[in-house]
Design an enzyme around this catalytic site. Structure first.
Site, PDB file in Angstrom:
ATOM      1  N   LEU A  17       0.831  -1.206   0.000  1.00  0.00           N
ATOM      2  CA  LEU A  17       0.000   0.000   0.000  1.00  0.00           C
ATOM      3  C   LEU A  17       0.860   1.250   0.000  1.00  0.00           C
ATOM      4  O   LEU A  17       0.549   2.220  -0.692  1.00  0.00           O
ATOM      5  CB  LEU A  17      -0.935   0.007   1.209  1.00  0.00           C
ATOM      6  CG  LEU A  17      -1.919   1.180   1.249  1.00  0.00           C
ATOM      7  CD1 LEU A  17      -2.876   1.123   0.069  1.00  0.00           C
ATOM      8  CD2 LEU A  17      -2.693   1.211   2.564  1.00  0.00           C
ATOM      9  N   LYS A  18       1.935   1.251   0.779  1.00  0.00           N
ATOM     10  CA  LYS A  18       2.858   2.392   0.796  1.00  0.00           C
ATOM     11  C   LYS A  18       3.355   2.690  -0.620  1.00  0.00           C
ATOM     12  O   LYS A  18       3.304   3.834  -1.089  1.00  0.00           O
ATOM     13  CB  LYS A  18       4.043   2.080   1.706  1.00  0.00           C
ATOM     14  CG  LYS A  18       5.212   3.054   1.590  1.00  0.00           C
ATOM     15  CD  LYS A  18       6.437   2.542   2.319  1.00  0.00           C
ATOM     16  CE  LYS A  18       7.657   3.407   2.046  1.00  0.00           C
ATOM     17  NZ  LYS A  18       7.524   4.786   2.526  1.00  0.00           N
ATOM     18  N   LYS A 115      -0.849  12.512  17.520  1.00  0.00           N
ATOM     19  CA  LYS A 115      -0.682  11.109  17.888  1.00  0.00           C
ATOM     20  C   LYS A 115      -2.001  10.489  18.354  1.00  0.00           C
ATOM     21  O   LYS A 115      -2.805  11.121  19.027  1.00  0.00           O
ATOM     22  CB  LYS A 115       0.362  10.979  18.999  1.00  0.00           C
ATOM     23  CG  LYS A 115       1.784  11.333  18.567  1.00  0.00           C
ATOM     24  CD  LYS A 115       2.318  10.383  17.528  1.00  0.00           C
ATOM     25  CE  LYS A 115       3.725  10.730  17.107  1.00  0.00           C
ATOM     26  NZ  LYS A 115       4.727  10.395  18.115  1.00  0.00           N
ATOM     27  N   ILE A 440      15.901  20.477  11.123  1.00  0.00           N
ATOM     28  CA  ILE A 440      15.736  19.583  12.269  1.00  0.00           C
ATOM     29  C   ILE A 440      16.706  18.409  12.220  1.00  0.00           C
ATOM     30  O   ILE A 440      16.954  17.764  13.227  1.00  0.00           O
ATOM     31  CB  ILE A 440      14.280  19.104  12.366  1.00  0.00           C
ATOM     32  CG1 ILE A 440      13.341  20.310  12.485  1.00  0.00           C
ATOM     33  CG2 ILE A 440      14.060  18.183  13.551  1.00  0.00           C
ATOM     34  CD1 ILE A 440      13.668  21.246  13.640  1.00  0.00           C
ATOM     35  N   SER A 442      17.452  15.727   9.227  1.00  0.00           N
ATOM     36  CA  SER A 442      17.598  14.923   8.015  1.00  0.00           C
ATOM     37  C   SER A 442      17.277  15.742   6.770  1.00  0.00           C
ATOM     38  O   SER A 442      16.482  16.683   6.806  1.00  0.00           O
ATOM     39  CB  SER A 442      16.670  13.706   8.078  1.00  0.00           C
ATOM     40  OG  SER A 442      15.321  14.111   8.231  1.00  0.00           O
ATOM     41  N   TRP A 570       9.552   4.161  20.653  1.00  0.00           N
ATOM     42  CA  TRP A 570       9.452   3.727  19.265  1.00  0.00           C
ATOM     43  C   TRP A 570      10.120   2.383  19.015  1.00  0.00           C
ATOM     44  O   TRP A 570      10.428   2.031  17.881  1.00  0.00           O
ATOM     45  CB  TRP A 570       9.987   4.810  18.344  1.00  0.00           C
ATOM     46  CG  TRP A 570       9.120   6.043  18.358  1.00  0.00           C
ATOM     47  CD1 TRP A 570       7.961   6.225  19.051  1.00  0.00           C
ATOM     48  CD2 TRP A 570       9.345   7.267  17.652  1.00  0.00           C
ATOM     49  NE1 TRP A 570       7.451   7.481  18.822  1.00  0.00           N
ATOM     50  CE2 TRP A 570       8.276   8.141  17.980  1.00  0.00           C
ATOM     51  CE3 TRP A 570      10.339   7.707  16.791  1.00  0.00           C
ATOM     52  CZ2 TRP A 570       8.176   9.434  17.452  1.00  0.00           C
ATOM     53  CZ3 TRP A 570      10.249   8.999  16.265  1.00  0.00           C
ATOM     54  CH2 TRP A 570       9.178   9.843  16.597  1.00  0.00           C
ATOM     55  N   HIS A 650      14.061  18.349  20.012  1.00  0.00           N
ATOM     56  CA  HIS A 650      12.971  18.567  19.060  1.00  0.00           C
ATOM     57  C   HIS A 650      11.771  17.729  19.451  1.00  0.00           C
ATOM     58  O   HIS A 650      11.895  16.561  19.827  1.00  0.00           O
ATOM     59  CB  HIS A 650      13.405  18.189  17.641  1.00  0.00           C
ATOM     60  CG  HIS A 650      12.266  18.204  16.665  1.00  0.00           C
ATOM     61  ND1 HIS A 650      11.632  19.367  16.299  1.00  0.00           N
ATOM     62  CD2 HIS A 650      11.616  17.201  16.024  1.00  0.00           C
ATOM     63  CE1 HIS A 650      10.651  19.084  15.463  1.00  0.00           C
ATOM     64  NE2 HIS A 650      10.618  17.782  15.288  1.00  0.00           N
ATOM     65  N   CYS A 652       7.634  17.045  17.996  1.00  0.00           N
ATOM     66  CA  CYS A 652       6.678  17.371  16.941  1.00  0.00           C
ATOM     67  C   CYS A 652       5.304  16.777  17.266  1.00  0.00           C
ATOM     68  O   CYS A 652       5.191  15.756  17.937  1.00  0.00           O
ATOM     69  CB  CYS A 652       7.159  16.866  15.580  1.00  0.00           C
ATOM     70  SG  CYS A 652       7.637  15.134  15.534  1.00  0.00           S
ATOM     71  N   HIS A 703       5.213  17.466   6.455  1.00  0.00           N
ATOM     72  CA  HIS A 703       4.374  16.294   6.180  1.00  0.00           C
ATOM     73  C   HIS A 703       3.467  16.527   4.979  1.00  0.00           C
ATOM     74  O   HIS A 703       2.600  15.706   4.684  1.00  0.00           O
ATOM     75  CB  HIS A 703       3.547  15.934   7.417  1.00  0.00           C
ATOM     76  CG  HIS A 703       4.388  15.476   8.561  1.00  0.00           C
ATOM     77  ND1 HIS A 703       4.861  16.346   9.525  1.00  0.00           N
ATOM     78  CD2 HIS A 703       4.881  14.252   8.899  1.00  0.00           C
ATOM     79  CE1 HIS A 703       5.590  15.671  10.405  1.00  0.00           C
ATOM     80  NE2 HIS A 703       5.613  14.406  10.043  1.00  0.00           N
TER      81      HIS A 703
END
Length: 767
Positions: A17-18, A115, A440, A442, A570, A650, A652, A703
């Site tokens: 699906l991704k 979240k 931030i 990357s 995570w 950081h 988010c 995003h």
């Protein structure tokens, strides 16, 4: 007894699906191609559950992006700014709401994202106006029930319940309470239930996880009103009420008195609620109970012996034919199938269960609890032996690590000086301008970069050539950052697969899957490390690439680390010791890395902690205990730094109002946060609290594929200037840029730098 689950992974066994979504967004495939991929995933999921022996199989648990966004479309809850998009093309409208849309004709911002309770899954936040109207707009729940029927599977449709849907959303104007919209909302649910009834649906799962929260009396009354109304209008429907992630708590009596067929209990997060139910006088003997015995959030095997004891206990009051054996929550949060894993060592693999194995556990528990269980006794013995092996395993425990944690003192958690003293030293040392700009961490990881990593992993690219390629990519990113005028640079993290996985691979106590992907949001998938044992650092984790990047430029380059709480949150975390103990082990490993970075000339070190808020228990009376050890773990990792070394963190997609005092206790010199989608609203907590340290309110929503204009960035920064000292404001994106493309990234960052320089000039003119 019957078996059921609350939901199943939807990304596909190999992330089909991704890949299909990203191809569709890139214009490389058609809508038909995407829909066909989705249909194949759903079919495989349904038939697999049917074959294993799940009695009640969910439908409408599939989603192209997010189940809350699906519900918004189902209920016609579409913000006004999306009305200009062609509503006849539901997929384009749907993805525009999730990701924003920017072309020659339309430019709309995405909906907010945050979240899902205390998980690393993100949901799209519904938006409500004062006179919000609703309609049965998307027929997805109907279509998927029919689709399952076409494959010979009669399902239990799943939908987010009305009150939870309202509580998850946000009022976009003042002067009303979103719960007052229930009268407008319920008729649409009635329409949905009416259509499902006509199709012969027997069970409908209402997800009501707000019952795991401390909700108001008004919300409790709204829930009572909702289910009474549904029961009166649809007396023949069997409502399966699903609460998960915690106990019912103060909502237990409310839940027990609801006119629903089945009440689901998350017995992994809260096994004690069985005793509460058994000893209450309010229990309706007609109510069926769903026992969430199999962990839907973690990957450790069930303990059949413990599960059977719970069943024995509850059958003293509730007959077996009124019980369901179930997962604790949706299996959305775990990978597909352990059988795909060929490289996990057998003595660890025996302790693991992914979604496929959890289906098998649910069915096995049902049969083991019955009188005729001869064909399943061998599974009980295998399970018992694996759990015994785990409890005694020598690969889990390291006495040196345990001793180091046991010897922690208060001095490990304190910087040498107060922030004011550190700030003065850092300004002298770093000589940064007003409104310093940075990112931030990357930068975009192109297909080429990902291929290098894959080829190196497979042995098709030598370590020498792989490192050469990464070094060239880092240098290109440094030169780009210098060219556009960023003040604090990053090396780009091209060598990293994931901000947690990369660190776990270099720490003792972790093991990794090859196919253990879970959905974080949309097409974003992560492969959480499996944290099975005591954690320690083998060798420096990031020093080589950080010092290489710093050698290329006279400008400061940030050392980039993931914080202990985020690594904990995570990962799939061991369940044999307190999470606080495990977190302190990780914190000490990160502390060692901070010391090495500083010793090698890195003057700014960022320790990312986006999961601090996520880890909060759902009940407020448990918050402070968690915050005490979580904040302390961050401080253990950071406090080894000298005054002149600037520590960034950081965070988010977090609401900070009710924990801002604890965020301040982290004492990071600079904190960067997400604020662009909320138009600086999340900054209010820091302003009202008079947050003392420096802050970078994000001005670029990473995003979304949209490129923020100069005007948008300037408006956001001017809002920040109105409420924060200009000497404390940093200019940065919301989050890392790994998932973005270079073209949009370059344009957005140039706009960001342009506005920062403009604000600098204006400040100098006013000085």
């Amino acid at each position: 007894m019957k078996t059921t689950i609350l939901g199943y992974p939807r990304i596909g066994k190999t992330r089909e699906l991704k890949k299909a979504c990203e191809q569709y967004w890139a214009g490389k495939t058609t809508e038909t191609d995407l829909i066909n991929t989705a249909s194949n995933i759903k079919k495989d999921n349904w038939l697999n559950q049917q074959q294993i022996g799940i009695d009640s199989i969910p439908s409408n648990d599939f989603s192209f992006y997010d189940q809350v966004l699906d519900t918004c479309l189902t209920l016609g809850c579409i913000p006004e700014r999306f009305k200009k998009i062609n509503h006849n093309n539901l997929l384009n409208l749907y993805f525009a709401m999730a990701r924003g849309l920017q072309n020659d004709h339309i430019d709309v911002t995405a909906m907010e994202m945050t979240k899902w309770f205390d998980t690393n899954y993100h949901y799209i936040v519904p938006e409500f106006e004062k006179n919000q109207s609703f309609s049965f707009f998307s027929k997805k729940i109907i279509d998927e029930y029919k689709e399952a029927l076409s494959h010979g599977v009669k399902t239990k449709p799943v939908i987010i319940a009305p009150v939870t849907f309202l509580l998850l959303g946000k009022e976009k104007e003042t002067g009303f309470d979103k719960l007052d919209l229930l009268e407008n909302l319920l008729p649409v649910y009635f329409e949905i239930l009416d259509e499902l009834s006509k199709l012969g649906v027997e069970y409908i799962q209402f997800d009501e996880p707000c019952l795991a929260l401390d909700i108001t009396t008004k919300a409790q009354d709204a829930i009572t009103y909702t289910y009474k109304a549904i029961s009166e209008k649809f007396p023949h429907l069997k409502i399966f009420l699903a609460n998960y992630f915690d106990c019912y708590g103060n909502n237990l009596n409310l839940a027990l008195n609801l006119p629903v067929h089945t009440l689901h209990l998350d017995l992994v997060r809260c096994s004690l609620q069985i005793d509460d139910i058994l000893h209450t006088e309010n229990f309706n003997p007609k109510t069926h109970i769903s026992l969430g015995l199999v962990d839907g959030r973690n990957i450790w095997i069930n303990n059949f012996e413990d599960s059977l004891k719970i069943i024995d206990k509850i059958t003293t009051k509730i007959p077996a034919d009124k019980l369901w054996i179930a997962t604790s929550c949706s299996l959305l949060h775990v990978p597909y199938d352990l059988n795909s894993e060929k490289n996990i060592q057998p003595d660890i693999k025996q302790w693991l269960a992914f979604a496929q194995q959890k289906l098998e556990e649910v069915v096995a528990i049902k049969h083991l609890a019955s009188a005729d269980n001869n064909d399943f006794v061998y599974l009980f013995e295998e399970n018992k032996l694996a759990n015994i092996n785990k409890s005694k395993s020598k690969i889990i425990h390291n006495s040196n690590v345990k001793n180091r944690v046991n010897n922690l003192s208060a001095s490990y958690s304190e910087r040498n000086s107060t922030f004011k003293i550190r700030q003065a030293k850092q300004k002298h040392s770093l000589k940064l301008p007003l409104f310093p700009t940075t990112t931030i961490g990357s930068f975009p990881q192109t297909k080429e970069v990902r291929n290098w990593r894959l080829q190196h992993k497979k042995g098709q690219l030598s370590t020498e050539n792989y490192n050469k390629n990464i070094a060239e990519e880092i240098e290109k990113s440094i030169r780009f950052q210098e060219h556009i005028g960023l003040d604090v640079l990053v090396h780009g993290e091209f060598e990293r697969n994931d901000m947690v996985e990369y660190f776990g691979e270099r720490l003792n106590g972790f093991v990794f899957s090859d196919f253990g992907w879970v959905q974080s949001y949309g097409s974003r998938c992560v492969k959480p490390p499996i944290l099975f044992g005591d954690v320690s650092r083998k060798e420096p984790l990031t020093v080589a690439w950080s010092t290489y990047a710093q050698s290329l430029t006279p400008l400061p380059v940030k050392g980039m680390l993931t914080g202990p709480v985020t690594i904990l949150q995570w990962s799939f975390v061991r369940n044999d010791q307190p999470r606080a103990t495990t977190c302190n082990q990780i914190a000490l490993a990160i502390r060692d890395e901070v010391a090495d970075l500083e010793a090698n000339g890195i003057k700014i070190i960022q320790i990312d902690e986006p999961a601090i808020r996520e880890g909060l228990p759902l009940r407020k009376n448990e918050w402070q205990h968690y915050l005490n050890w979580a904040i302390n773990a961050f401080k253990i990792s950071a406090s080894v730094a000298k005054d002149e070394t600037q520590i960034h963190t950081h965070m988010c997609y977090s609401e900070f109002n009710d924990i801002i005092e604890d965020i301040a206790k982290m004492d990071a010199d600079v904190i960067t946060i997400e604020t662009s989608r909320s138009e600086m609203e999340l900054l209010d907590a820091f302003v009202n609290f008079k947050y003392p340290n420096e802050i970078g309110p994000g001005v670029y929503d990473i995003h979304s594929p949209r490129v923020p204009t100069v005007t948008e960035i300037e408006i956001l920064l001017n809002k920040a200037k109105e409420v924060l000292p200009k000497e404390h404001i940093w200019v940065n994106p919301d989050c890392g840029l790994k998932t973005r493309h270079w073209l949009e990234t370059k344009t957005a960052l140039k706009n960001l730098v342009f506005v920062a320089k403009k604000l600098r000039e204006e400040a100098l003119q006013l000085a």
